[in-house]
Design a protein around this motif. Structure first.
Motif, PDB file in Angstrom:
ATOM      1  N   TRP A   1       0.802  -1.215   0.000  1.00 62.22           N
ATOM      2  CA  TRP A   1       0.000   0.000   0.000  1.00 62.22           C
ATOM      3  C   TRP A   1       0.840   1.272   0.000  1.00 62.22           C
ATOM      4  CZ3 TRP A   1      -4.570  -1.240  -1.460  1.00 62.22           C
ATOM      5  CH2 TRP A   1      -5.119  -2.472  -1.078  1.00 62.22           C
ATOM      6  N   ASP A   2       1.935   1.293   0.785  1.00 64.56           N
ATOM      7  CA  ASP A   2       2.749   2.501   0.814  1.00 64.56           C
ATOM      8  C   ASP A   2       3.431   2.750  -0.528  1.00 64.56           C
ATOM      9  OD1 ASP A   2       4.549   0.374   1.025  1.00 64.56           O
ATOM     10  OD2 ASP A   2       5.845   1.397   2.485  1.00 64.56           O
ATOM     11  N   ARG A   3       3.705   1.681  -1.271  1.00 64.57           N
ATOM     12  CA  ARG A   3       4.295   1.821  -2.599  1.00 64.57           C
ATOM     13  C   ARG A   3       3.321   2.491  -3.565  1.00 64.57           C
ATOM     14  NH1 ARG A   3       7.111  -1.620   0.135  1.00 64.57           N
ATOM     15  NH2 ARG A   3       9.060  -2.552  -0.609  1.00 64.57           N
ATOM     16  N   PHE A   4       2.078   2.010  -3.555  1.00 65.52           N
ATOM     17  CA  PHE A   4       1.075   2.629  -4.427  1.00 65.52           C
ATOM     18  C   PHE A   4       0.842   4.096  -4.050  1.00 65.52           C
ATOM     19  CE2 PHE A   4      -0.533  -1.823  -5.207  1.00 65.52           C
ATOM     20  CZ  PHE A   4      -0.239  -1.828  -6.557  1.00 65.52           C
ATOM     21  N   GLU A   5       0.776   4.370  -2.758  1.00 68.81           N
ATOM     22  CA  GLU A   5       0.538   5.743  -2.323  1.00 68.81           C
ATOM     23  C   GLU A   5       1.660   6.665  -2.791  1.00 68.81           C
ATOM     24  OE1 GLU A   5      -0.305   8.311   1.787  1.00 68.81           O
ATOM     25  OE2 GLU A   5       0.115   6.153   1.896  1.00 68.81           O
ATOM     26  N   ARG A   6       2.899   6.204  -2.660  1.00 72.30           N
ATOM     27  CA  ARG A   6       4.019   7.048  -3.089  1.00 72.30           C
ATOM     28  C   ARG A   6       4.005   7.271  -4.598  1.00 72.30           C
ATOM     29  NH1 ARG A   6      10.564   6.033  -2.272  1.00 72.30           N
ATOM     30  NH2 ARG A   6      11.197   7.985  -3.299  1.00 72.30           N
ATOM     31  N   LEU A   7       3.702   6.239  -5.359  1.00 75.80           N
ATOM     32  CA  LEU A   7       3.667   6.408  -6.809  1.00 75.80           C
ATOM     33  C   LEU A   7       2.543   7.344  -7.229  1.00 75.80           C
ATOM     34  CD1 LEU A   7       4.480   2.930  -8.380  1.00 75.80           C
ATOM     35  CD2 LEU A   7       6.005   4.795  -7.742  1.00 75.80           C
ATOM     36  N   ARG A   8       1.386   7.224  -6.597  1.00 74.25           N
ATOM     37  CA  ARG A   8       0.290   8.133  -6.945  1.00 74.25           C
ATOM     38  C   ARG A   8       0.689   9.580  -6.716  1.00 74.25           C
ATOM     39  NH1 ARG A   8      -2.950   4.184  -4.225  1.00 74.25           N
ATOM     40  NH2 ARG A   8      -3.071   5.541  -2.384  1.00 74.25           N
ATOM     41  N   LYS A   9       1.446   9.832  -5.663  1.00 75.42           N
ATOM     42  CA  LYS A   9       1.829  11.202  -5.322  1.00 75.42           C
ATOM     43  C   LYS A   9       3.015  11.703  -6.149  1.00 75.42           C
ATOM     44  CE  LYS A   9       0.187  11.012  -0.526  1.00 75.42           C
ATOM     45  NZ  LYS A   9       0.584  10.996   0.906  1.00 75.42           N
ATOM     46  N   GLU A  10       4.024  10.841  -6.350  1.00 73.84           N
ATOM     47  CA  GLU A  10       5.285  11.298  -6.930  1.00 73.84           C
ATOM     48  C   GLU A  10       5.523  10.858  -8.369  1.00 73.84           C
ATOM     49  OE1 GLU A  10       8.659  10.371  -4.466  1.00 73.84           O
ATOM     50  OE2 GLU A  10       7.489  10.592  -2.614  1.00 73.84           O
ATOM     51  N   ASP A  11       4.975   9.713  -8.745  1.00 71.05           N
ATOM     52  CA  ASP A  11       5.315   9.157 -10.055  1.00 71.05           C
ATOM     53  C   ASP A  11       4.160   8.296 -10.569  1.00 71.05           C
ATOM     54  OD1 ASP A  11       6.902   8.730 -12.256  1.00 71.05           O
ATOM     55  OD2 ASP A  11       8.047   7.090 -11.356  1.00 71.05           O
ATOM     56  N   PRO A  12       3.031   8.911 -10.926  1.00 67.32           N
ATOM     57  CA  PRO A  12       1.821   8.143 -11.258  1.00 67.32           C
ATOM     58  C   PRO A  12       1.944   7.280 -12.509  1.00 67.32           C
ATOM     59  CG  PRO A  12       1.508  10.466 -11.763  1.00 67.32           C
ATOM     60  CD  PRO A  12       2.784  10.374 -10.986  1.00 67.32           C
ATOM     61  N   VAL A  13       2.897   7.581 -13.376  1.00 67.50           N
ATOM     62  CA  VAL A  13       3.203   6.709 -14.512  1.00 67.50           C
ATOM     63  C   VAL A  13       4.643   6.250 -14.295  1.00 67.50           C
ATOM     64  CG1 VAL A  13       3.390   6.525 -17.020  1.00 67.50           C
ATOM     65  CG2 VAL A  13       1.610   7.957 -15.995  1.00 67.50           C
ATOM     66  N   HIS A  14       4.789   5.098 -13.682  1.00 63.16           N
ATOM     67  CA  HIS A  14       6.081   4.660 -13.151  1.00 63.16           C
ATOM     68  C   HIS A  14       6.669   3.518 -13.986  1.00 63.16           C
ATOM     69  CE1 HIS A  14       9.178   3.573 -10.249  1.00 63.16           C
ATOM     70  NE2 HIS A  14       8.762   2.329 -10.314  1.00 63.16           N
ATOM     71  N   TYR A  15       7.954   3.621 -14.241  1.00 64.59           N
ATOM     72  CA  TYR A  15       8.654   2.605 -15.037  1.00 64.59           C
ATOM     73  C   TYR A  15       9.514   1.728 -14.137  1.00 64.59           C
ATOM     74  CZ  TYR A  15      11.296   0.607 -18.974  1.00 64.59           C
ATOM     75  OH  TYR A  15      11.852  -0.242 -19.898  1.00 64.59           O
ATOM     76  N   THR A  16       9.294   0.425 -14.225  1.00 61.96           N
ATOM     77  CA  THR A  16      10.133  -0.554 -13.537  1.00 61.96           C
ATOM     78  C   THR A  16      11.018  -1.208 -14.590  1.00 61.96           C
ATOM     79  OG1 THR A  16       8.475  -0.984 -11.822  1.00 61.96           O
ATOM     80  CG2 THR A  16      10.164  -2.666 -12.148  1.00 61.96           C
ATOM     81  N   PRO A  17      12.308  -0.890 -14.604  1.00 64.31           N
ATOM     82  CA  PRO A  17      13.169  -1.380 -15.678  1.00 64.31           C
ATOM     83  C   PRO A  17      13.635  -2.810 -15.509  1.00 64.31           C
ATOM     84  CG  PRO A  17      14.440   0.012 -14.196  1.00 64.31           C
ATOM     85  CD  PRO A  17      13.015   0.066 -13.711  1.00 64.31           C
ATOM     86  N   ASP A  18      13.619  -3.301 -14.257  1.00 63.78           N
ATOM     87  CA  ASP A  18      14.200  -4.616 -13.979  1.00 63.78           C
ATOM     88  C   ASP A  18      13.239  -5.435 -13.138  1.00 63.78           C
ATOM     89  OD1 ASP A  18      15.925  -6.739 -13.738  1.00 63.78           O
ATOM     90  OD2 ASP A  18      17.151  -5.817 -12.168  1.00 63.78           O
ATOM     91  N   SER A  19      12.623  -6.434 -13.753  1.00 64.88           N
ATOM     92  CA  SER A  19      11.655  -7.281 -13.063  1.00 64.88           C
ATOM     93  C   SER A  19      11.675  -8.672 -13.682  1.00 64.88           C
ATOM     94  CB  SER A  19      10.237  -6.688 -13.180  1.00 64.88           C
ATOM     95  OG  SER A  19       9.270  -7.570 -12.654  1.00 64.88           O
ATOM     96  N   LEU A  20      11.213  -9.645 -12.931  1.00 62.27           N
ATOM     97  CA  LEU A  20      11.136 -11.009 -13.456  1.00 62.27           C
ATOM     98  C   LEU A  20      10.244 -11.094 -14.689  1.00 62.27           C
ATOM     99  CD1 LEU A  20      10.795 -13.069 -10.144  1.00 62.27           C
ATOM    100  CD2 LEU A  20      12.778 -13.003 -11.669  1.00 62.27           C
ATOM    101  N   VAL A  21       9.296 -10.167 -14.820  1.00 61.14           N
ATOM    102  CA  VAL A  21       8.376 -10.176 -15.965  1.00 61.14           C
ATOM    103  C   VAL A  21       8.845  -9.255 -17.080  1.00 61.14           C
ATOM    104  CG1 VAL A  21       6.390 -10.788 -14.541  1.00 61.14           C
ATOM    105  CG2 VAL A  21       6.938  -8.363 -14.931  1.00 61.14           C
ATOM    106  N   GLY A  22      10.026  -8.672 -16.905  1.00 57.79           N
ATOM    107  CA  GLY A  22      10.522  -7.714 -17.882  1.00 57.79           C
ATOM    108  C   GLY A  22      10.126  -6.299 -17.501  1.00 57.79           C
ATOM    109  N   PRO A  23      10.627  -5.299 -18.207  1.00 58.96           N
ATOM    110  CA  PRO A  23      10.281  -3.908 -17.908  1.00 58.96           C
ATOM    111  C   PRO A  23       8.778  -3.668 -18.089  1.00 58.96           C
ATOM    112  CG  PRO A  23      12.144  -4.050 -19.430  1.00 58.96           C
ATOM    113  CD  PRO A  23      11.559  -5.415 -19.346  1.00 58.96           C
ATOM    114  N   TYR A  24       8.219  -2.813 -17.244  1.00 56.69           N
ATOM    115  CA  TYR A  24       6.795  -2.486 -17.384  1.00 56.69           C
ATOM    116  C   TYR A  24       6.499  -1.131 -16.743  1.00 56.69           C
ATOM    117  CZ  TYR A  24       6.190  -3.967 -12.485  1.00 56.69           C
ATOM    118  OH  TYR A  24       6.288  -4.084 -11.110  1.00 56.69           O
TER     119      TYR A  24
END
Length: 442
Positions: free
Chosen positions: A57-80
């Motif tokens: 929940w704290d991750r979603f809250e921070r992204l909504r406030k600071e980075d609502p369109v957020h890029y994860t470059p390194d994940s087991l499912v690939g970048p998203y």
């Protein structure tokens, strides 16, 4: 809005119960660090331990406030990309020209489908194929059928299950109520033998948790074996329904639909699993999550007892608060600019329904609280928007409404006595165990 730190602690007789073992190798509570202690670029919702521990929940809250369109470059499912605000999720969900759900681009879940299963189904299709395959299915949940056939059947079954529950003794609500009721309804929708209804639940769990050691300890090999068993079973049913006169169950509609009467094995399996998961997880996990939420917010439970007329609105609020399917994936068909970021053609995009349903920018009252008379409750995004909106939503709402109508007839209180065990999944947001004690009316 009053919320207890965990579940409501009521005076009760001393009881004993056994909590399920958790064989996960990541059992430490400190494994999932607070979002304030990690780099924003390191936020990756695919790490399932944060879901099992309910610490996303704290991750979603921070992204909504600071980075609502957020890029994860390194994940087991690939970048998203993660879309986390309500209005942005809605905008992507209805934009079928620039964002695809087609299996050929990757389908509706993050990552590349396992080689043996492409996930081909009408939910993983774009227009016009999506509607051509989906339209015949709508007859299975027609309003007249819900009102005249399903409602009395659901009420009878729900009453029987509730009457069978022990009084004053602990038991698992997930197993005894949520799973049982949804399995019975799913078997009815598919015209599947009721005596084998738990096979449907099992196939749903295996499909959405192929690498969870609690559910699929044999990993890929077990996952493939059980899905092949599912395919074998439903290939026979599909052929039988093709040879029989058309009927109103989902398998018959699939077998006789103009766009679905000649499905390949992959397409048949994809559509069957879609029907099983869609008919199972939304209702099952909201049945559990709603009871858990009422115990976390005891003032709301009291409000419900004082005014049972709030049940229909409460059902919508429970579905919002729980959000049983956390996200849906789309693939960008062209470069798209949002909030100063450029989503490139071919990029994976996760629409986080679970974050949109807690968006402080949209919800007028505390979005983290269960408020059963919330005026906006019906505007939750749990069923999606646009052409892909869940067509079984009315069945889910009907089952949940009847469950709470029947609960209030029988029980003074249903008490959650410990924190639940949660699914280890970033896709299905649910529960595997919820210990309760029922207090019947005199």
């Amino acid at each position: 809005m009053a919320e207890t730190s965990s579940v409501q602690q009521l005076s009760r007789p001393k009881v004993s119960y056994r909590k399920p073992a958790r064989p996960h190798y990541l059992e430490r509570d400190d494994y999932v660090k607070p979002v304030s202690e990690i780099d924003l670029a390191a936020v990756d919702f695919i790490d399932v331990e944060q879901w099992r521990q309910d610490k996303m929940w704290d991750r979603f809250e921070r992204l909504r406030k600071e980075d609502p369109v957020h890029y994860t470059p390194d994940s087991l499912v690939g970048p998203y990309w993660s879309i986390t605000r309500y209005e942005d999720v809605k905008a992507v969900d209805v934009d079928n020209k620039r964002f695809s759900s087609d299996a050929g681009y990757g389908g509706i879940t993050l990552g590349k489908p396992l080689d043996e299963f492409t996930g081909e189904s009408f939910i993983a299709a774009d227009e016009p194929d999506h509607w051509a395959q989906r339209k015949p299915m709508q007859a299975a949940v027609a309003p007249s059928l819900l009102r005249h056939e399903f409602e009395p059947l659901i009420r009878k079954r729900t009453g029987a299950v509730l009457d069978s529950l022990p009084d004053g003794k602990p038991f698992d609500w997930v197993e005894a109520v949520s799973t049982e009721l949804t399995a019975m309804m799913l078997a009815t929708l598919l015209n599947y033998p009721q005596s084998h209804r738990r096979e449907l639940t099992r196939w749903s769990d295996v499909t959405t948790n192929p690498f969870d050691p609690d559910i699929c300890p044999g990993g890929r090999e077990q996952w493939l074996r059980e899905l092949n068993e599912c395919l074998g079973t439903f290939s026979k049913i599909y052929a039988e329904r093709q040879a029989a006169p058309p009927a109103s169950d989902l398998m018959s509609l699939l077998a006789h639909g103009p766009a679905t009467q000649n499905l390949t094995a992959q397409e048949l399996l994809g559509n069957v699993l879609l029907l099983i998961i869609g008919g199972n997880d939304t209702t099952r996990n909201t049945m559990s999550g709603g009871l858990y939420a009422l115990n976390k917010f005891p003032d709301e439970y009291a409000k419900l007892k004082a005014d049972p007329g709030l049940i229909p609105n409460m059902v919508s609020e429970m579905i919002r608060w729980q959000t049983p399917l956390a996200y849906m994936r789309r693939t960008a068909l062209e470069d798209v600019s949002m909030h100063g970021k450029t989503i490139k053609k071919g990029d994976q995009v996760a629409m986080w329904y679970i974050s949109a349903n807690r968006d402080e920018n949209f919800w007028e009252q505390d979005p983290n609280a269960l408020i059963i008379d919330r005026k906006q409750a019906s505007r939750h995004i749990s069923f999606g928007f646009g052409v892909h909106r869940c067509y079984g939503n009315r069945v889910a709402e009907l089952q949940l409404r009847i469950l709470w109508e029947e609960i209030l007839k029988r029980f003074e209180h249903i008490e959650v006595i410990d924190e639940p065990s949660r699914t280890s999944s970033a896709f299905v947001h649910g529960y595997t165990w919820l210990p309760v004690i029922c207090h019947r009316k005199a």
